[in-house]
Design a protein around this motif. Structure first.
Motif, PDB file in Angstrom:
ATOM      1  N   VAL A 173     -37.348  -3.344  18.974  1.00 23.21           N
ATOM      2  CA  VAL A 173     -37.595  -4.542  18.152  1.00 23.21           C
ATOM      3  C   VAL A 173     -36.191  -4.715  17.200  1.00 23.21           C
ATOM      4  CG1 VAL A 173     -39.009  -3.562  16.637  1.00 23.21           C
ATOM      5  CG2 VAL A 173     -38.533  -6.094  16.462  1.00 23.21           C
ATOM      6  N   GLU A 174     -35.325  -5.673  16.956  1.00 23.59           N
ATOM      7  CA  GLU A 174     -34.634  -6.055  15.890  1.00 23.59           C
ATOM      8  C   GLU A 174     -34.870  -7.001  15.269  1.00 23.59           C
ATOM      9  OE1 GLU A 174     -30.839  -6.658  17.855  1.00 23.59           O
ATOM     10  OE2 GLU A 174     -30.652  -4.509  18.882  1.00 23.59           O
ATOM     11  N   SER A 175     -34.976  -7.073  13.741  1.00 19.89           N
ATOM     12  CA  SER A 175     -35.331  -8.179  13.007  1.00 19.89           C
ATOM     13  C   SER A 175     -34.804  -8.010  11.515  1.00 19.89           C
ATOM     14  CB  SER A 175     -37.094  -7.839  12.845  1.00 19.89           C
ATOM     15  OG  SER A 175     -37.537  -9.118  12.221  1.00 19.89           O
ATOM     16  N   ALA A 176     -34.810  -9.104  11.031  1.00 22.04           N
ATOM     17  CA  ALA A 176     -34.276  -9.435   9.332  1.00 22.04           C
ATOM     18  C   ALA A 176     -35.352 -10.301   9.007  1.00 22.04           C
ATOM     19  CB  ALA A 176     -32.686  -9.886   9.434  1.00 22.04           C
ATOM     20  N   LEU A 177     -35.714 -10.017   7.712  1.00 20.95           N
ATOM     21  CA  LEU A 177     -36.447 -10.961   6.807  1.00 20.95           C
ATOM     22  C   LEU A 177     -36.011 -12.230   6.836  1.00 20.95           C
ATOM     23  CD1 LEU A 177     -37.844  -8.583   4.247  1.00 20.95           C
ATOM     24  CD2 LEU A 177     -39.079  -9.543   6.058  1.00 20.95           C
ATOM     25  N   GLY A 178     -36.855 -13.208   6.857  1.00 22.43           N
ATOM     26  CA  GLY A 178     -36.255 -14.739   6.877  1.00 22.43           C
ATOM     27  C   GLY A 178     -35.374 -15.063   8.001  1.00 22.43           C
ATOM     28  N   VAL A 179     -34.837 -14.264   8.947  1.00 21.17           N
ATOM     29  CA  VAL A 179     -34.004 -14.787  10.001  1.00 21.17           C
ATOM     30  C   VAL A 179     -34.965 -14.822  11.105  1.00 21.17           C
ATOM     31  CG1 VAL A 179     -31.906 -14.270  11.178  1.00 21.17           C
ATOM     32  CG2 VAL A 179     -32.080 -13.752   8.724  1.00 21.17           C
ATOM     33  N   GLY A 180     -35.556 -13.885  11.640  1.00 23.02           N
ATOM     34  CA  GLY A 180     -36.370 -13.933  12.766  1.00 23.02           C
ATOM     35  C   GLY A 180     -36.167 -12.389  13.680  1.00 23.02           C
ATOM     36  N   SER A 181     -36.864 -12.288  14.712  1.00 24.42           N
ATOM     37  CA  SER A 181     -37.139 -10.777  15.492  1.00 24.42           C
ATOM     38  C   SER A 181     -36.690 -11.233  16.779  1.00 24.42           C
ATOM     39  CB  SER A 181     -38.598 -10.413  15.341  1.00 24.42           C
ATOM     40  OG  SER A 181     -38.940 -10.377  13.964  1.00 24.42           O
ATOM     41  N   THR A 182     -36.328 -10.202  17.457  1.00 24.36           N
ATOM     42  CA  THR A 182     -35.765  -9.982  18.995  1.00 24.36           C
ATOM     43  C   THR A 182     -36.481  -8.798  19.314  1.00 24.36           C
ATOM     44  OG1 THR A 182     -33.827 -11.009  18.782  1.00 24.36           O
ATOM     45  CG2 THR A 182     -34.348 -10.077  20.671  1.00 24.36           C
ATOM     46  N   PHE A 183     -37.489  -9.073  20.296  1.00 23.21           N
ATOM     47  CA  PHE A 183     -38.343  -7.969  21.037  1.00 23.21           C
ATOM     48  C   PHE A 183     -37.728  -7.820  22.425  1.00 23.21           C
ATOM     49  CE2 PHE A 183     -41.333  -8.628  17.636  1.00 23.21           C
ATOM     50  CZ  PHE A 183     -41.920  -7.402  17.320  1.00 23.21           C
ATOM     51  N   SER A 184     -37.403  -6.860  22.804  1.00 25.02           N
ATOM     52  CA  SER A 184     -36.727  -6.508  24.162  1.00 25.02           C
ATOM     53  C   SER A 184     -37.363  -5.297  24.796  1.00 25.02           C
ATOM     54  CB  SER A 184     -35.122  -6.555  24.007  1.00 25.02           C
ATOM     55  OG  SER A 184     -34.963  -5.167  23.378  1.00 25.02           O
ATOM     56  N   PHE A 185     -37.273  -5.331  26.094  1.00 21.09           N
ATOM     57  CA  PHE A 185     -37.853  -4.305  26.924  1.00 21.09           C
ATOM     58  C   PHE A 185     -37.148  -4.266  28.288  1.00 21.09           C
ATOM     59  CE2 PHE A 185     -40.538  -7.660  28.372  1.00 21.09           C
ATOM     60  CZ  PHE A 185     -40.885  -7.391  29.748  1.00 21.09           C
ATOM     61  N   THR A 186     -36.927  -2.992  28.788  1.00 20.08           N
ATOM     62  CA  THR A 186     -36.447  -2.754  29.924  1.00 20.08           C
ATOM     63  C   THR A 186     -36.977  -2.543  31.110  1.00 20.08           C
ATOM     64  OG1 THR A 186     -35.767  -0.529  29.499  1.00 20.08           O
ATOM     65  CG2 THR A 186     -34.068  -2.002  29.134  1.00 20.08           C
ATOM     66  N   VAL A 187     -36.917  -3.056  32.245  1.00 21.04           N
ATOM     67  CA  VAL A 187     -37.933  -2.719  33.362  1.00 21.04           C
ATOM     68  C   VAL A 187     -36.605  -2.180  34.628  1.00 21.04           C
ATOM     69  CG1 VAL A 187     -39.136  -3.496  35.399  1.00 21.04           C
ATOM     70  CG2 VAL A 187     -39.399  -4.460  32.963  1.00 21.04           C
ATOM     71  N   PRO A 188     -36.874  -0.952  34.922  1.00 17.81           N
ATOM     72  CA  PRO A 188     -35.860  -0.602  36.013  1.00 17.81           C
ATOM     73  C   PRO A 188     -35.823  -1.327  37.365  1.00 17.81           C
ATOM     74  CG  PRO A 188     -37.086   1.246  35.111  1.00 17.81           C
ATOM     75  CD  PRO A 188     -37.676   0.087  34.391  1.00 17.81           C
ATOM     76  N   ALA A 189     -34.829  -1.548  37.870  1.00 18.49           N
ATOM     77  CA  ALA A 189     -34.675  -2.544  38.945  1.00 18.49           C
ATOM     78  C   ALA A 189     -33.812  -1.893  40.084  1.00 18.49           C
ATOM     79  CB  ALA A 189     -34.039  -3.843  38.562  1.00 18.49           C
ATOM     80  N   PRO A 190     -34.249  -0.513  40.727  1.00 19.20           N
ATOM     81  CA  PRO A 190     -33.763   0.095  41.613  1.00 19.20           C
ATOM     82  C   PRO A 190     -33.387  -0.595  42.850  1.00 19.20           C
ATOM     83  CG  PRO A 190     -35.750   0.753  41.361  1.00 19.20           C
ATOM     84  CD  PRO A 190     -35.736  -0.050  40.294  1.00 19.20           C
TER      85      PRO A 190
END
Length: 239
Positions: A173-190
């Motif tokens: 997760v990347e986030s800043a107070l008053g700005v918002g958040s970005t939750f990200s995740f990876t899934v292998p795609a072989p």
């Protein structure tokens, strides 16, 4: 019941349902981390999963007056579609829940080397820096009052992390107070061909199924003797 009695009953039912969901979430985490829940991985399309997750959360977004935007990315994954859908809906639900009216939530995907990175971005209140490292732990919430005001049990992100780890990916997760958040995740795609189950050599069939000479061999692997008997009778019925 009188009005007061009915109200008490409604409260009891609501809290009982909440407790059941809490117990189920705890059991879900325990099973995932102990490996007792096997991921039912199969060839699936990331765009389909993104579209499904958006449709599921559309009503919640409309009620909260939040714009829900999705940019589907057509990429084949070797994953458990139900579990990936569970992650996407959980992240979208959180993003909508903590967004103000008139704001937007985005669901995107970006290909990486042998992986696909999903991201859910919001314009909500953000997460304090000292909470970023613990947000994926059990029962962790940004504000203790969130469980009352926003609902939730502080287990959703912990479940998401366990599912992602079972797929060999990472969540952050990347986030800043008053700005918002970005939750990200990876899934292998072989390459799907690399992950397909190997062929198994079976002995030649002993019986013809029909008069046209077409044959079939069925291998039944089952430790339940009663079920084996039922399957045996069914197979005999169909030749």
């Amino acid at each position: 019941l009188q009005e007061k009695g009915q109200r008490m009953l409604d409260i009891a039912v609501a809290n009982t349902d909440r407790l059941v969901r809490l117990i189920n979430d705890i059991l879900d985490i325990e099973r995932l981390q102990s490996g007792k829940i096997a991921m039912q991985k199969q060839d699936c399309n990331a765009a389909d999963l993104m579209t499904q997750a958006t449709e599921v959360m559309r009503a919640m977004a409309e009620k909260a007056e939040v714009t829900l935007s999705v940019t589907p990315h057509a990429m084949r994954l070797w994953a458990d579609p139900d579990r990936i859908l569970q992650i996407l809906t959980n992240l979208l639900s959180n993003a909508i829940k903590f967004s103000s009216r008139g704001s937007a939530v985005w669901l995107t995907a970006e290909p990486q080397e042998k992986a696909l990175r999903f991201a859910v971005k919001d314009q909500g209140r953000g997460i304090p820096a000292d909470k970023l490292d613990s947000i994926f732990e059990r029962f962790q919430q940004v504000d203790a009052s969130d469980s009352r005001d926003k609902g939730g049990r502080g287990l959703g992100l912990a479940i998401c992390r366990s599912i992602v780890q079972q797929h060999g990916g990472q969540i952050e997760v990347e986030s800043a107070l008053g700005v918002g958040s970005t939750f990200s995740f990876t899934v292998p795609a072989p390459n799907i061909a690399e992950t397909a189950a190997p062929e198994i050599s079976l002995p030649p069939p002993k019986h013809a199924v029909n008069g046209q000479g077409r044959t079939a061999c069925v291998l039944v692997a089952e430790d339940d003797s009663d079920l084996v008997s039922v399957l045996d009778l069914m197979l005999q019925r169909y030749g």
